[in-house]
Scaffold this motif. Sequence first.
Motif, PDB file in Angstrom:
ATOM      1  N   LEU A 178       1.253  -1.527  -0.328  1.00  0.00           N
ATOM      2  CA  LEU A 178       0.060   0.191  -0.203  1.00  0.00           C
ATOM      3  C   LEU A 178       1.004   1.296   0.255  1.00  0.00           C
ATOM      4  N   ALA A 179       0.998   1.816  -1.119  1.00  0.00           N
ATOM      5  CA  ALA A 179       1.700   3.235  -0.822  1.00  0.00           C
ATOM      6  C   ALA A 179       1.234   4.018  -0.248  1.00  0.00           C
ATOM      7  N   LEU A 180       2.097   4.886   0.051  1.00  0.00           N
ATOM      8  CA  LEU A 180       2.476   5.780   1.735  1.00  0.00           C
ATOM      9  C   LEU A 180       2.329   6.705   0.588  1.00  0.00           C
ATOM     10  N   ASP A 181       1.831   7.446  -0.622  1.00  0.00           N
ATOM     11  CA  ASP A 181       2.505   8.376  -1.437  1.00  0.00           C
ATOM     12  C   ASP A 181       1.046   9.664  -1.440  1.00  0.00           C
ATOM     13  N   ILE A 182       1.398  11.116  -0.646  1.00  0.00           N
ATOM     14  CA  ILE A 182       0.609  11.606  -0.638  1.00  0.00           C
ATOM     15  C   ILE A 182      -0.491  11.804  -2.130  1.00  0.00           C
ATOM     16  N   ASP A 183       0.302  11.701  -2.875  1.00  0.00           N
ATOM     17  CA  ASP A 183       0.182  11.738  -4.688  1.00  0.00           C
ATOM     18  C   ASP A 183      -1.020  10.789  -5.348  1.00  0.00           C
ATOM     19  N   ASP A 184      -1.380   9.676  -4.489  1.00  0.00           N
ATOM     20  CA  ASP A 184      -1.829   8.325  -4.677  1.00  0.00           C
ATOM     21  C   ASP A 184      -3.033   8.481  -4.581  1.00  0.00           C
ATOM     22  N   PRO A 185      -4.074   8.658  -5.866  1.00  0.00           N
ATOM     23  CA  PRO A 185      -5.170   8.498  -4.845  1.00  0.00           C
ATOM     24  C   PRO A 185      -5.610   7.238  -4.345  1.00  0.00           C
ATOM     25  N   ALA A 186      -4.983   6.145  -3.835  1.00  0.00           N
ATOM     26  CA  ALA A 186      -5.599   5.776  -2.932  1.00  0.00           C
ATOM     27  C   ALA A 186      -5.446   5.505  -1.339  1.00  0.00           C
ATOM     28  N   PHE A 187      -4.184   6.212  -1.388  1.00  0.00           N
ATOM     29  CA  PHE A 187      -3.498   6.695  -0.313  1.00  0.00           C
ATOM     30  C   PHE A 187      -4.580   8.368   0.426  1.00  0.00           C
ATOM     31  N   GLN A 188      -5.013   9.039  -0.487  1.00  0.00           N
ATOM     32  CA  GLN A 188      -5.803  10.438  -0.757  1.00  0.00           C
ATOM     33  C   GLN A 188      -6.919   9.504   0.184  1.00  0.00           C
ATOM     34  N   ALA A 189      -7.911   8.646  -0.405  1.00  0.00           N
ATOM     35  CA  ALA A 189      -9.319   8.553  -0.189  1.00  0.00           C
ATOM     36  C   ALA A 189      -9.111   7.830   1.052  1.00  0.00           C
ATOM     37  N   ALA A 215     -10.416   8.477   7.033  1.00  0.00           N
ATOM     38  CA  ALA A 215     -10.076   8.457   8.395  1.00  0.00           C
ATOM     39  C   ALA A 215      -9.956  10.195   9.195  1.00  0.00           C
ATOM     40  N   GLY A 216     -10.481  10.583   8.532  1.00  0.00           N
ATOM     41  CA  GLY A 216     -10.134  11.896   8.769  1.00  0.00           C
ATOM     42  C   GLY A 216      -9.187  12.990   8.967  1.00  0.00           C
ATOM     43  N   VAL A 217      -7.671  11.865   8.312  1.00  0.00           N
ATOM     44  CA  VAL A 217      -6.357  12.179   8.485  1.00  0.00           C
ATOM     45  C   VAL A 217      -5.904  13.342   7.556  1.00  0.00           C
ATOM     46  N   SER A 218      -5.608  14.564   7.612  1.00  0.00           N
ATOM     47  CA  SER A 218      -4.532  15.661   6.828  1.00  0.00           C
ATOM     48  C   SER A 218      -3.295  15.768   7.131  1.00  0.00           C
ATOM     49  N   ASP A 220       1.891  17.916   3.347  1.00  0.00           N
ATOM     50  CA  ASP A 220       2.997  17.078   2.300  1.00  0.00           C
ATOM     51  C   ASP A 220       3.667  16.275   2.104  1.00  0.00           C
ATOM     52  N   GLN A 221       4.242  15.045   1.661  1.00  0.00           N
ATOM     53  CA  GLN A 221       5.423  14.209   1.603  1.00  0.00           C
ATOM     54  C   GLN A 221       5.641  14.273   3.047  1.00  0.00           C
ATOM     55  N   GLY A 222       7.070  15.008   2.666  1.00  0.00           N
ATOM     56  CA  GLY A 222       7.448  15.256   4.106  1.00  0.00           C
ATOM     57  C   GLY A 222       7.010  14.765   5.685  1.00  0.00           C
ATOM     58  N   GLU A 223       5.596  15.461   5.271  1.00  0.00           N
ATOM     59  CA  GLU A 223       4.974  15.112   7.317  1.00  0.00           C
ATOM     60  C   GLU A 223       4.174  13.385   6.467  1.00  0.00           C
ATOM     61  N   VAL A 224       4.219  13.466   5.631  1.00  0.00           N
ATOM     62  CA  VAL A 224       3.446  11.455   5.790  1.00  0.00           C
ATOM     63  C   VAL A 224       4.969  10.954   6.609  1.00  0.00           C
ATOM     64  N   LEU A 225       5.715  11.118   5.416  1.00  0.00           N
ATOM     65  CA  LEU A 225       7.112  10.309   6.324  1.00  0.00           C
ATOM     66  C   LEU A 225       7.750  10.448   7.502  1.00  0.00           C
ATOM     67  N   ILE A 226       7.531  11.718   8.282  1.00  0.00           N
ATOM     68  CA  ILE A 226       8.010  11.978   9.108  1.00  0.00           C
ATOM     69  C   ILE A 226       7.230  11.422  10.333  1.00  0.00           C
ATOM     70  N   ASN A 227       5.415  11.032   9.859  1.00  0.00           N
ATOM     71  CA  ASN A 227       4.544  10.251  10.371  1.00  0.00           C
ATOM     72  C   ASN A 227       4.467   8.990  10.198  1.00  0.00           C
ATOM     73  N   THR A 228       5.127   8.281   9.650  1.00  0.00           N
ATOM     74  CA  THR A 228       5.329   7.290   9.019  1.00  0.00           C
ATOM     75  C   THR A 228       4.257   6.103   9.312  1.00  0.00           C
ATOM     76  N   ARG A 229       4.257   6.053  10.511  1.00  0.00           N
ATOM     77  CA  ARG A 229       3.370   4.923  11.422  1.00  0.00           C
ATOM     78  C   ARG A 229       2.224   5.421  11.436  1.00  0.00           C
ATOM     79  N   LEU A 230       1.628   6.296  11.229  1.00  0.00           N
ATOM     80  CA  LEU A 230       0.144   7.369  11.465  1.00  0.00           C
ATOM     81  C   LEU A 230      -0.268   6.896   9.952  1.00  0.00           C
ATOM     82  N   ALA A 285       1.032   4.893   7.679  1.00  0.00           N
ATOM     83  CA  ALA A 285       0.302   2.975   7.587  1.00  0.00           C
ATOM     84  C   ALA A 285      -0.979   2.783   8.553  1.00  0.00           C
ATOM     85  N   ASP A 286      -1.628   3.367   9.615  1.00  0.00           N
ATOM     86  CA  ASP A 286      -2.383   2.838  10.027  1.00  0.00           C
ATOM     87  C   ASP A 286      -3.807   3.298   8.997  1.00  0.00           C
TER      88      ASP A 286
END
Length: 666
Positions: free
Chosen positions: A426-437, A442-445, A448-458, A460-461
Motif C-alpha cells: 500500500l503506497a504511502l504517497d500523498i499523490d496516490d489516489p488510494a492513499f488520498q481516499a 480516516a479524517g487524517v490530513s 505534504d510528502q515530508g509530513e507523511v514520512l515524518i509520520n510514517t506509522r500514522l 501506515a495506520d
Amino acid sequence: MNRDNENAVLFGNGDELPSNHSQNPHINELIEGLGRRQVLAGGAALGALAFLGVSLPGSSEAAQATTQGLGIFKPRSRLPFTPVPVTRADTITVPQGYKATAFIPWGTPITGSYPVFLEDASNSAQDQAEQTGMHHDGMHFFPIDAQWGYGRRSDHGLLVLNHEYIDVNLLHPNGPTVVNGKRTSAEEVRKEINAHGVSVVEVRRNQQGEWEVLPSARNRRITAATPMQIRGPARGHVLMRTRYSPDGTATRGTQNNCANGYTPWGTYLTCEENWAGYFATQDTTLPRELSRYGLRNTSRFGWDTLAGDEFERFDATRKAADATGDYRNEPNHFGWIVEIDPFNPDSTPVKHTALGRFAHEGLVFAPTRPGKRVVCYSGDDSQNEYIYKYVSRGKFRPGSRANSRLLDEGTLYVARFNADGSGDWLALDIDDPAFQAACAAAGVSFADQGEVLINTRLAADVVGATKMDRPEWGAAHPDTGEIYFTLTNNSSRTTADAANPRIANAYGHIIRWRELSRDHAGTRFAWNLFLLAGPSSDSRGPNGQPLNADNILASPDGLWFDEDGRLWIQTDMSGSQLSSGPFGNNQMLVADPRTGELKRFLVGPSGCEVTGITATPDFKTLFVNIQHPGEGSTPSNLLSTWPDGPGKRPRAATVIVTRENGKRLL
C-alpha cells in the motif's frame, strides 16, 4: 533513594512501549484461515503454487516421495556439521572442526591517539570516541576493492559495525552518577554518547592467518554526536527545524543502531531502532509525530537533564516562540536510515527520509540489476508495527556516484497480509489516489510528502497495514529473490490460531514472501510462514516437523543468507527464556530452505544476544557479533566474564569463526 534504586527507575531495557492503537488487523487474525500446510509449506515443497494458496505436501512428504516413489537418492546435506547442543556455558560453542576467536571487543583502540582500554572502565569520553563502541550489532565486511560495489578480496577490508546501546553500569568504573533522578556528570554523558553509533575498522589477515586491526586513516567512529545531513522529502521541512538547524537540513548523531544494510554501490546503512526513549518532553499535549512514537516525560539515560546545548537537544519540551529556539523537533531527526561511505572518512553521513521514520531494525535489498530500480525492505521493531518496502524512482547504474540519490526519490509502501496467502503493498504517497481516499475516510490530513514520512506509522495506520509481531531482520534469498523476515515475539497477542497456537507469541516465527513482479517493484505478493519457533511441543521447523534437540530456538532475530542460499538465524531471548527452559543461551542456527534442514551452529556466552553476521567473499571467515554478554552485570556482580576471563568485565565483541583446516565454512 540510593543510586541502584535510582538507576532502576532511570535506565530501562530500551524496548519501546507499544504505541499502535489503530484497529488494523493483526497477522494472527489473518493466518487463522490458512491450513498449516499452506502456512508452513516446507522447504522442498516451496514453489509458486504454495505461495498462491494451493496445498502442496509438506517437505517430509516430498522427501519421502522423492526417495521412495521415484527411486532418487536423497541429496547430500548442505549442512555438513554436527549440531552443537544447547548450553549455558559462558563461552562460544561451535561445531567440532571449527574455532571461534574474539575480535575488536568494546574499547579496542582504532583511531586518534589509539587509547588502550582500561580494565576498570576509567577511559575518558575522548578515549571512547577513539575506541570501538559498546554492544556490537549489525555489521558488514567490505573487501578493500569494493569502493564502487562488490569486491572480491578476502584477506583485507573494512569491517563496519553498529553499536546499539550502552550498559551504563559497566561503561563507567562505578556506574553512572545520578542525584535526585538527574545526571550530574557531563563527562560521563559524553562518554555514553560516544559509545553509541558505528565503527569503521580496517582489518587484514596477516601471514599467520590471524586477523588484525590496521592503523588506518579509514578507521572512524560515528557517534550520537557526529554531524549529519538530512536528505529526501523531509529535508528542510518545518517539522525538522531546530535550534541547531533552523532550516531543518542538518542534525547531530545516530543512536540505537540495531541491524544494518549495505548498498549495491558499496556504502553502509545503519538503522535507528528504539530511539524514542532517548528523548523526554514535559509538554502535556504531544503532536502526533511524538505521541505515535511513544515519547514520555522521562528518558532512558537522562541526558536531557544536563545543561548545555549538546544535552538539551534530548529535551523535546516547547520552550521558545517557535521551533528554531528549542528542540521540540529533535526527535523527528531520528528513526531514519543513515548512509555512511566507509571508504571516505571525511564524508558526512546522510539520513534518507524517503525510507520512512520508525524503529528501523535493518534494511535489506532485493536482488539488484543494472538499469533497474532498487527495491529494499525494512521492519518496524515494536509490538504490532509494520513491514515496509521502498522502490526507487531512478535506476541503478554500477559505478555511478549518483546512486545514493536513489534512496531520496521513490515510493514507500507498507504491507497488508491477506488471509488467503496473498499480500498487497500500500503506497504511502500523498499523490496516490488510494492513499488520498484512505486519509479522507480516516479524517487524517498531511500537508505534504515530508509530513507523511515524518509520520510514517500514522500513514501506515490510515491505509490499513497489518500489525506484525515485532518485525526485525530481513534477508533476500540470492537465488529465488524471496524475502524472509523474523518476527521475534509479541507478548501482547491475546488470541490463538491454527498456525500459531499460543495465547501470547512468546517464541516468534519467520515469515517469507515472493513478489509477483519479477523486478520486486510491483504491489502484489504471496506469503507463508517458514518457521514457528518454540520448544518441541510447540513449534514447526522449515520441514513442517516439530523442532528437536538439534534446533529448538526462541525469539529469532538476526537473519542472513550466504551466497549458496543457506539461511543463518540468530536469536535474542531474554528473561526466563534464557534463565530456564530448553533453549539455553542465545544461539545461531543454519537452515537450508531447499530441504527444510535446520541445525544449531553456535551458542553464545551467558546473557548475550547473538546478532550481526557477515563473511569474506571466499566464505572462509565468518564474523559474528556477541552483544551484552552478562547482561545485568555490575562492577561488583559480573554475570559473565567473556571474552577476557575471570574477574574481567564482560565486553561485547566480534567473533571470528573459521574451520581448523582453513577450508570454506560449509
